[in-house]
Design a protein around this motif. Structure first.
Motif, PDB file in Angstrom:
ATOM      1  N   GLY A   5      -2.296   3.496  -2.163  1.00 44.70           N
ATOM      2  CA  GLY A   5      -3.021   2.524  -2.980  1.00 44.70           C
ATOM      3  C   GLY A   5      -4.294   2.052  -2.309  1.00 44.70           C
ATOM      4  N   ASP A   6      -5.030   1.274  -3.075  1.00 43.43           N
ATOM      5  CA  ASP A   6      -6.277   0.723  -2.550  1.00 43.43           C
ATOM      6  C   ASP A   6      -5.994  -0.319  -1.491  1.00 43.43           C
ATOM      7  OD1 ASP A   6      -7.442   2.164  -4.497  1.00 43.43           O
ATOM      8  OD2 ASP A   6      -7.642   0.494  -5.861  1.00 43.43           O
ATOM      9  N   PHE A   7      -7.040  -0.720  -0.857  1.00 38.68           N
ATOM     10  CA  PHE A   7      -6.948  -1.910  -0.040  1.00 38.68           C
ATOM     11  C   PHE A   7      -6.755  -3.093  -0.957  1.00 38.68           C
ATOM     12  CE2 PHE A   7      -9.883   0.346   2.974  1.00 38.68           C
ATOM     13  CZ  PHE A   7      -8.878   0.637   3.832  1.00 38.68           C
ATOM     14  N   ASP A   8      -6.401  -4.145  -0.377  1.00 39.04           N
ATOM     15  CA  ASP A   8      -6.404  -5.448  -1.032  1.00 39.04           C
ATOM     16  C   ASP A   8      -7.775  -5.618  -1.692  1.00 39.04           C
ATOM     17  OD1 ASP A   8      -6.415  -8.077  -1.688  1.00 39.04           O
ATOM     18  OD2 ASP A   8      -5.444  -8.698   0.154  1.00 39.04           O
ATOM     19  N   ALA A   9      -7.785  -5.658  -3.009  1.00 43.40           N
ATOM     20  CA  ALA A   9      -9.074  -5.686  -3.709  1.00 43.40           C
ATOM     21  C   ALA A   9      -9.883  -6.915  -3.348  1.00 43.40           C
ATOM     22  CB  ALA A   9      -8.835  -5.621  -5.209  1.00 43.40           C
ATOM     23  N   ASN A  64      -8.188 -11.707  -7.863  1.00 43.27           N
ATOM     24  CA  ASN A  64      -9.478 -11.248  -8.359  1.00 43.27           C
ATOM     25  C   ASN A  64      -9.547 -11.187  -9.869  1.00 43.27           C
ATOM     26  OD1 ASN A  64     -10.937 -10.679  -5.877  1.00 43.27           O
ATOM     27  ND2 ASN A  64      -9.191  -9.359  -5.522  1.00 43.27           N
ATOM     28  N   ASP A 102       0.806  -1.220   0.000  1.00 41.89           N
ATOM     29  CA  ASP A 102       0.000   0.000   0.000  1.00 41.89           C
ATOM     30  C   ASP A 102       0.836   1.267   0.000  1.00 41.89           C
ATOM     31  OD1 ASP A 102      -1.704  -2.240   1.617  1.00 41.89           O
ATOM     32  OD2 ASP A 102      -3.001  -0.889   0.464  1.00 41.89           O
ATOM     33  N   SER A 103       1.790   1.330  -0.897  1.00 39.59           N
ATOM     34  CA  SER A 103       2.628   2.527  -1.004  1.00 39.59           C
ATOM     35  C   SER A 103       2.753   2.899  -2.479  1.00 39.59           C
ATOM     36  CB  SER A 103       4.013   2.250  -0.397  1.00 39.59           C
ATOM     37  OG  SER A 103       3.888   1.885   0.962  1.00 39.59           O
ATOM     38  N   GLU A 154      -1.941  -6.838  -8.233  1.00 39.82           N
ATOM     39  CA  GLU A 154      -2.316  -6.749  -6.818  1.00 39.82           C
ATOM     40  C   GLU A 154      -1.102  -7.001  -5.942  1.00 39.82           C
ATOM     41  OE1 GLU A 154      -6.546  -8.836  -7.839  1.00 39.82           O
ATOM     42  OE2 GLU A 154      -5.397  -9.634  -6.166  1.00 39.82           O
ATOM     43  N   SER A 160      -0.414  -3.910  -3.530  1.00 37.70           N
ATOM     44  CA  SER A 160      -1.216  -2.687  -3.533  1.00 37.70           C
ATOM     45  C   SER A 160      -0.343  -1.463  -3.755  1.00 37.70           C
ATOM     46  CB  SER A 160      -2.005  -2.540  -2.223  1.00 37.70           C
ATOM     47  OG  SER A 160      -2.812  -3.657  -2.008  1.00 37.70           O
ATOM     48  N   GLU A 178       1.954   0.617  -7.173  1.00 38.69           N
ATOM     49  CA  GLU A 178       1.598   1.139  -8.491  1.00 38.69           C
ATOM     50  C   GLU A 178       2.275   0.372  -9.615  1.00 38.69           C
ATOM     51  OE1 GLU A 178      -0.499   3.972  -8.774  1.00 38.69           O
ATOM     52  OE2 GLU A 178      -0.801   3.579  -6.641  1.00 38.69           O
TER      53      GLU A 178
END
Lengths: 573, 194
Positions: B54-58, A537, A486-487, A551, A511, A513
């Motif tokens: 970024g988003d959460f874990d989708a 997903n 998430d960075s 992801e 998560s 880029e």
């Protein structure tokens, strides 16, 4: 000159080398050293089970007796890795069995271990002495029964925090009467009942038992009987520590404990009646290690009373309900403290602030030998971190976790860049660092500049741009493991220095880029890396758009190419 | 997944806002929400340049957000699942506060007490004595509550009426459904070794 020494002499010299890094280094000196080293190596450490194949390990080290394997990436601990990602031990056991390896010791971390593996292990290696499983899964008590039944010379069965399915099969009773070699038995993570009579008899006949950690299902009266049989214990993990303190049993426990003058390490207390705690006061004075991190039922005041007795502690694992005040007591009592872990006790709610920066500062001021910390807290300030850095320049491991992952310094509302910057600048020996709180690219600039010994860095919800990640990749020469979630780091950072990744064990990015196209580019340039894209997903296939963000990406250096056991949502590019 | 609240520009409703973004993060929630709904990440073109996280874990896209001030983030705080699963909350299972009914023979109405307030039997008995203005006496394994007309009893999970004090406190806490203070001959039958 060394070339004129016979091999036996070289071997004898190499015997003095304890660490696998040293042995790896000597094997690079010349051909003859490589040869002598490989035939004499008995302990092999494989940090990533997919970096090499079992066959090649056995081919190079035919005399291997002890194998350590690590499987899943570290973030698997926090549910970020899908459960069927991989990390199976079976192929390793099969290969060793086929090759007639004389395996004596197997240590596994974050691997999938099936009952079939355990049964094969038990049958194939008559000299197996030691089995240590940490954070593993996939087996049941049936597998343990196979180990207990067949391993005649077992000295160590150490199960740490594994997910084990309980089959109620009396596995403990499978230790034969002839089993008298046990030194260490840890089954604290098992959820089911054990045959208490069998356990008592087992303890009674294993006079060399030094370490015993019981599970929840072993009641206090059984503990009392066990301690009577094993006053020589050095490490004890209690089971259920609940009883009426006015009872006969409790009094018997008190006298049993008093005879256990060798106990230096204490843990357990999953279920605890606080009024029974005084029974352990007599051994507290000698304790060097205390783990109360599962004892959520102990009230703050009792905890503090207990700590007062523990002046020799070197390692303390505790819950944050001890509070800043309690940590102050630790700071003034435990002058020998080297490692402290403070775990959160209230994970779900919008709980009250249990520990803050004050507790950490107190510890740093009171415990000059502190070198390793894991600290979950409500908040942290730059001023506090700067003070801690000044007080404790000897940190080797520094892991801070604010419960809100992006919380700024509440006093100044600034990011925590300066605080962590002070830590890396002051602690010249820092090997492991975990960041949290509001952080910009600046903190990474500091890390790249100062953290020269850093081997492992964990990043979450931090940074502003690719520059952050680049500072780290360019600056930290000894970096082995980098894990980021998430960075906002993307393709530019990923692709700037592709050669760097062959100097590291692994890189995890989730998560972020990074796009599929960049991963493909990287994989193409670096054939000795496995670049795994994990998309649960959106299954990735040939038709996927390269501009799509991945992801999760996990890349690691390997000598054996893409693995064959990857599930369908894992695509090795 | 309808937990997304319209954000009005300039209004910071963080404290009560139902949101999927991280606390403290203000930018591009709209993109985050949109991509969350589609279970896809925001495309690079729409990614905000000022560095939003970024988003959460989708994978968690279908999870309903509980209305708490703190957003629930997958894998945060970073604690091993083993530890999380073994964690015993300080509260007793079920609702916060463990209130049980207390009846006393002859009293016109029942009372309620919170068992969690007490750490042990003596504290509980003292509270009962205060509440009902009586003396219960001292517990002993052999003779129950000697020296008093009253005996505290409780109904356990099996529906049986048990004498208070026989089992360890924690065991009592987890099995007690209601309390009844018995009086007179009934009590003597129970507690006093007749």
């Amino acid at each position: 000159m060394m070339n004129y020494f016979p091999d036996e002499v070289l071997e004898h010299v190499f015997d003095f080398l304890e660490s696998h890094r040293d042995r790896n280094a000597v094997s690079l000196v010349c051909q003859s050293w490589y040869r002598v080293e490989r035939f004499s190596r008995e302990k092999v450490f494989i940090g990533n089970c997919y970096a090499i194949s079992p066959e090649r390990v056995i081919a190079r080290f035919p005399r291997v007796r002890s194998l350590t394997l690590k499987g899943k990436p570290h973030f698997a601990d926090f549910n970020l890795v899908p459960s069927d990602w991989g990390g199976f031990v079976l192929p390793w056991i099969e290969a060793m069995a086929r090759s007639g390896v004389n395996l004596e010791e197997l240590r596994l971390k974050r691997m999938v271990v099936s009952d079939e593996s355990l049964e094969l292990l038990a049958r194939s290696f008559p000299n197996l002495r030691s089995l240590v499983l940490v954070s593993c899964e996939g087996f049941t008590t049936d597998g343990l029964a196979a180990i207990a039944s067949n391993c005649r010379f077992l000295t160590e069965l150490d199960l740490q925090e594994n997910e084990v399915e309980d089959r109620r099969g009396q596995w403990l009773s499978c230790f034969p009467d002839s089993c008298t070699s046990l030194v260490s038995l840890n089954f604290a993570c098992l959820k089911g009942e054990v045959n208490l009579a069998a356990l008592e008899r087992l303890v009674a006949r294993n006079h060399n038992l030094r370490s015993l950690r019981l599970n929840h299902a072993v009641p206090l009266d059984a503990l009392q009987k066990i301690l009577m049989q094993a006053p020589q214990l050095v490490d004890l993990g209690t089971g259920s520590y609940v009883h009426d303190p006015d009872s006969d049993t409790y009094n018997k426990l008190k006298s049993a404990v008093q005879k256990c003058t060798s106990i230096r390490s204490l843990s357990g207390f999953l279920d605890v009646a606080p009024r029974c705690l005084p029974a352990i006061y007599p051994i507290c004075l000698n304790l060097t290690s205390l783990n109360l991190s599962y004892a959520s039922l102990i009230h703050n005041s009792e905890l503090i009373k207990l700590i007062h007795h523990c002046s020799q502690l070197q390692r303390l694992w505790i819950l944050d309900c001890i509070g800043d005040k309690g940590l102050g007591v630790v700071a003034s009592t435990c002058k020998e403290l080297q490692e402290l872990r403070v775990f959160p006790s209230d994970i779900h709610g919008v709980g009250s602030a249990a520990v803050t920066e004050e507790g950490l500062v107190a510890i740093s001021a009171g415990c000059p030998k502190l070198n390793s910390i894991l600290y979950f807290c409500q908040q942290m300030t730059n001023a506090a971190l700067i003070t801690v850095a000044k007080n404790c320049p000897n940190f080797i491991r520094f892991r801070l976790c604010t419960l809100n992952p992006t919380i700024p310094d509440p006093v100044t509302m600034q990011p925590l860049d300066e605080g962590f910057g002070a830590i890396v600048q002051s602690c010249k020996g820092l090997k492991r660092l975990s960041l949290s709180g509001l952080l910009t690219d600046q903190v990474f600039l500091y890390i790249g500049m100062y953290a020269e010994q850093l081997e492992m860095l964990s990043v979450a919800f931090a940074g502003d741009s690719d520059k952050g990640m680049l500072y780290v990749l360019n600056g930290c020469k000894k970096l082995k493991k980098l894990e980021i979630r998430d960075s906002p780091f993307g393709n530019v950072a990923l692709l700037a220095d592709v050669g760097k990744y062959e100097t590291m064990r692994s890189l995890w990015m989730s998560s972020c880029e990074v796009t599929l196209g960049a991963c493909k580019t990287l994989a193409k340039k670096m054939p000795r890396l496995n670049v795994e894209v994990i998309n649960e997903n959106d299954l990735i296939d040939a038709s996927s758009d390269d501009r799509q963000k991945v992801e999760k990406m996990y890349l690691y250096r390997t000598l054996v190419g893409p693995r064959e056991d990857a599930p369908e949502f894992v695509w090795t590019l | 997944m309808e937990s997304i609240v319209d954000r009005e520009d300039g209004l910071n409703l963080k404290a009560t806002e139902l949101r999927l973004g991280l606390p403290g993060r203000e930018e591009s929630e709209k993109e985050t929400m949109a991509s969350f709904k589609n279970n896809k990440r925001a495309s690079p073109e729409s990614a905000v340049a000022d560095g939003s996280k970024g988003d959460f874990d989708a994978g968690d896209g279908d999870r309903e957000t509980a209305p708490v001030a703190k957003a629930q983030v997958v894998g945060w705080p970073p604690i091993r699942s083993y530890r999380k699963n073994n964690f015993q909350p300080k509260k007793a299972e079920g609702e916060a506060g463990m209130y049980v009914k207390v009846s006393m023979d002859g009293a016109p109405y029942l009372r309620k007490i919170d068992l969690k307030v007490y750490q042990c039997y003596p504290e509980l008995l003292k509270a009962l004595e205060n509440m009902f203005k009586l003396t219960i006496g001292v517990y002993s394994e052999r003779e129950g509550y000697k020296g008093s007309e009253y005996a505290p009893t409780y109904e356990d999970k099996d529906g049986d009426w048990m004498l208070v004090g026989d089992v360890p406190w924690e065991m009592f806490m987890s099995s007690c459904k209601r309390l009844r203070i018995m009086k007179g001959s009934e009590a003597r039958g129970l507690g006093c070794g007749v």
